[in-house]
Design a protein around this motif. Structure first.
Motif, PDB file in Angstrom:
ATOM      1  N   PRO A 152      -6.481-101.764  38.390  1.00  0.00           N
ATOM      2  CA  PRO A 152      -7.525-101.150  37.561  1.00  0.00           C
ATOM      3  C   PRO A 152      -8.091-102.162  36.566  1.00  0.00           C
ATOM      4  N   THR A 153      -9.404-102.168  36.427  1.00  0.00           N
ATOM      5  CA  THR A 153     -10.082-103.042  35.463  1.00  0.00           C
ATOM      6  C   THR A 153     -11.497-102.508  35.248  1.00  0.00           C
ATOM      7  N   PRO A 154     -12.027-102.644  34.026  1.00  0.00           N
ATOM      8  CA  PRO A 154     -13.409-102.207  33.803  1.00  0.00           C
ATOM      9  C   PRO A 154     -14.395-102.988  34.672  1.00  0.00           C
ATOM     10  N   GLY A 172      -2.506-103.562  33.972  1.00  0.00           N
ATOM     11  CA  GLY A 172      -2.748-104.576  32.955  1.00  0.00           C
ATOM     12  C   GLY A 172      -2.649-103.965  31.565  1.00  0.00           C
ATOM     13  N   ARG A 173      -2.446-104.843  30.602  1.00  0.00           N
ATOM     14  CA  ARG A 173      -2.521-104.447  29.183  1.00  0.00           C
ATOM     15  C   ARG A 173      -3.205-105.577  28.439  1.00  0.00           C
ATOM     16  N   TYR A 174      -3.225-105.531  27.108  1.00  0.00           N
ATOM     17  CA  TYR A 174      -3.911-106.550  26.295  1.00  0.00           C
ATOM     18  C   TYR A 174      -5.380-106.618  26.742  1.00  0.00           C
ATOM     19  N   GLY A 179      -6.235-107.887  29.596  1.00  0.00           N
ATOM     20  CA  GLY A 179      -6.233-108.006  31.051  1.00  0.00           C
ATOM     21  C   GLY A 179      -5.223-109.040  31.520  1.00  0.00           C
ATOM     22  N   SER A 237     -12.566 -99.836  39.089  1.00  0.00           N
ATOM     23  CA  SER A 237     -12.918 -99.259  37.785  1.00  0.00           C
ATOM     24  C   SER A 237     -12.973 -97.734  37.896  1.00  0.00           C
ATOM     25  N   LEU A 238     -12.487 -97.060  36.864  1.00  0.00           N
ATOM     26  CA  LEU A 238     -12.558 -95.595  36.854  1.00  0.00           C
ATOM     27  C   LEU A 238     -13.869 -95.120  36.258  1.00  0.00           C
ATOM     28  N   GLY A 239     -14.592 -96.026  35.644  1.00  0.00           N
ATOM     29  CA  GLY A 239     -15.834 -95.598  35.013  1.00  0.00           C
ATOM     30  C   GLY A 239     -16.210 -96.573  33.918  1.00  0.00           C
ATOM     31  N   TYR A 283     -16.183 -97.118  30.810  1.00  0.00           N
ATOM     32  CA  TYR A 283     -15.591 -96.952  29.478  1.00  0.00           C
ATOM     33  C   TYR A 283     -14.338 -97.816  29.493  1.00  0.00           C
ATOM     34  N   VAL A 284     -13.817 -98.146  28.351  1.00  0.00           N
ATOM     35  CA  VAL A 284     -12.720 -99.108  28.298  1.00  0.00           C
ATOM     36  C   VAL A 284     -11.426 -98.457  27.810  1.00  0.00           C
ATOM     37  N   LEU A 285     -10.398 -98.520  28.661  1.00  0.00           N
ATOM     38  CA  LEU A 285      -9.072 -98.012  28.285  1.00  0.00           C
ATOM     39  C   LEU A 285      -8.280 -99.140  27.629  1.00  0.00           C
ATOM     40  N   ALA A 286      -7.093 -98.833  27.159  1.00  0.00           N
ATOM     41  CA  ALA A 286      -6.257 -99.866  26.522  1.00  0.00           C
ATOM     42  C   ALA A 286      -5.315-100.504  27.539  1.00  0.00           C
ATOM     43  N   GLY A 287      -5.325 -99.956  28.754  1.00  0.00           N
ATOM     44  CA  GLY A 287      -4.442-100.518  29.785  1.00  0.00           C
ATOM     45  C   GLY A 287      -4.671 -99.811  31.102  1.00  0.00           C
ATOM     46  N   GLY A 288      -4.009-100.280  32.131  1.00  0.00           N
ATOM     47  CA  GLY A 288      -4.231 -99.754  33.473  1.00  0.00           C
ATOM     48  C   GLY A 288      -3.432 -98.514  33.830  1.00  0.00           C
TER      49      GLY A 288
HETATM   50  N1  LIG Z   1     -12.401 -98.173  34.165  1.00  0.00           N
HETATM   51  C1  LIG Z   1     -11.559 -98.802  33.251  1.00  0.00           C
HETATM   52  C2  LIG Z   1     -10.431 -99.591  33.516  1.00  0.00           C
HETATM   53  C3  LIG Z   1      -9.955 -99.995  32.301  1.00  0.00           C
HETATM   54  C4  LIG Z   1      -8.841-100.915  32.009  1.00  0.00           C
HETATM   55  C5  LIG Z   1      -7.943-101.285  33.014  1.00  0.00           C
HETATM   56  C6  LIG Z   1      -6.918-102.184  32.755  1.00  0.00           C
HETATM   57  C7  LIG Z   1      -6.796-102.727  31.447  1.00  0.00           C
HETATM   58  C8  LIG Z   1      -5.930-103.649  30.879  1.00  0.00           C
HETATM   59  C9  LIG Z   1      -6.305-103.784  29.555  1.00  0.00           C
HETATM   60  N2  LIG Z   1      -7.384-102.995  29.319  1.00  0.00           N
HETATM   61  C10 LIG Z   1      -7.698-102.334  30.466  1.00  0.00           C
HETATM   62  C11 LIG Z   1      -8.720-101.425  30.727  1.00  0.00           C
HETATM   63  N3  LIG Z   1     -10.740 -99.481  31.342  1.00  0.00           N
HETATM   64  N4  LIG Z   1     -11.706 -98.757  31.930  1.00  0.00           N
END
Ligand SMILES: Nc1cc(-c2ccc3cc[nH]c3c2)n[nH]1
Length: 238
Positions: free
Chosen positions: A82-84, A108-110, A112, A131-133, A135-140
């Motif tokens: 998972p990643t933005p 991932g965290r931090y 990435g 990517s789920l969409g 927007y930005v999460l704090a981790g995967g």
């Molecule tokens: N669609 C989406 C994925 C993520 C994402 C995925 C992994 C990490 C690792 C650190 N920040 C992250 C954010 N945010 N939004």
């Protein structure tokens, strides 16, 4: 699944996916990335080359984790990261992943993961950065919970009624319309008469029309991907 917060993935032991695991339909393994660190502080992050805010995840622990969990000598998993910056996760991709015998998830965290981890893995396995969409999460981890649920429910035997996912939103490319159950009238709001009529053709037509209206109103861009007949066009032209 590999994560520095393995407890974040505990919800997968609940409900639908948890029952499927108990029934042996799905096998889940959660691994703490720090198992593959060797310093006293079990360091998984470091500053990004070229500067910039935050920290990145170091490649070595990830490389060793993947080498241990998916040795190059044997069958390879499909790695989902998972990643933005990934390709959009869609119901179509969920179906594609549901056909895979073995999926591995890198949380991932931090800011990435060092980009060389994906490059190195891609030398021996299929890697999907997803990517789920926008927007930005704090981790995967949360993304993995979503992906595992969306994929797991498509696996044979997991959903009680196989017809359920065949009538999902997006299964015919449209959004699902409104749905109702008892009581027939609730707070002075009646269930649409057609649904009580027993006329299956009329009910199917009404449901299709409501899906078309809702898709036009909320996600018009989806309509270009759907084969529409004359009756559909009439509803959309209303
Ligand atoms: N669609 C989406 C994925 C993520 C994402 C995925 C992994 C990490 C690792 C650190 N920040 C992250 C954010 N945010 N939004």
């Amino acid at each position: 699944m590999v994560s520095i917060f393995p407890a974040y993935l505990a919800p997968l032991r609940e409900s639908l996916i948890g029952k499927a695991v108990d029934r042996g339909l799905i096998e889940l393994g959660v691994h703490d990335l720090r198992q593959w660190t060797h310093d006293v502080h079990r360091t998984v992050d470091d500053s990004p080359y070229g500067g910039g805010p935050g920290m990145l995840m170091r490649p070595e622990p990830w490389g060793q984790a993947l080498d241990t969990l998916a040795p190059a000598s044997g069958a390879q998993p499909r790695l989902v990261v998972p990643t933005p910056a990934g390709r959009p996760f869609t119901q179509a991709l969920a179906h594609e992943l549901a056909r895979e015998p073995w999926l591995m998830f890198a949380c991932g965290r931090y800011e990435g993961i060092d980009s060389r981890v994906v490059d190195d893995a891609a030398d021996r396995m299929v890697v999907d950065e997803v990517s789920l969409g926008d927007y930005v999460l704090a981790g995967g981890e949360v993304a993995v919970l979503v992906i595992v649920e969306a994929v797991g429910r498509l696996l044979p035997g997991v959903l009680g009624n196989v017809a359920s996912h065949e009538q999902d939103s997006f299964s015919d490319g449209l959004l699902e319309g409104p749905a109702y159950t008892r009581p027939e009238v609730w707070r002075d709001r009646p269930v649409p008469d057609v649904l009580l009529s027993g006329h299956h053709a009329a009910i199917a037509r009404w449901r299709r029309d409501e899906s078309l209206r809702r898709t036009l109103a909320r996600r018009p861009e989806l309509l270009s991907t759907v084969a529409l007949d004359k009756a559909d066009a009439k509803v959309l032209a209303e």
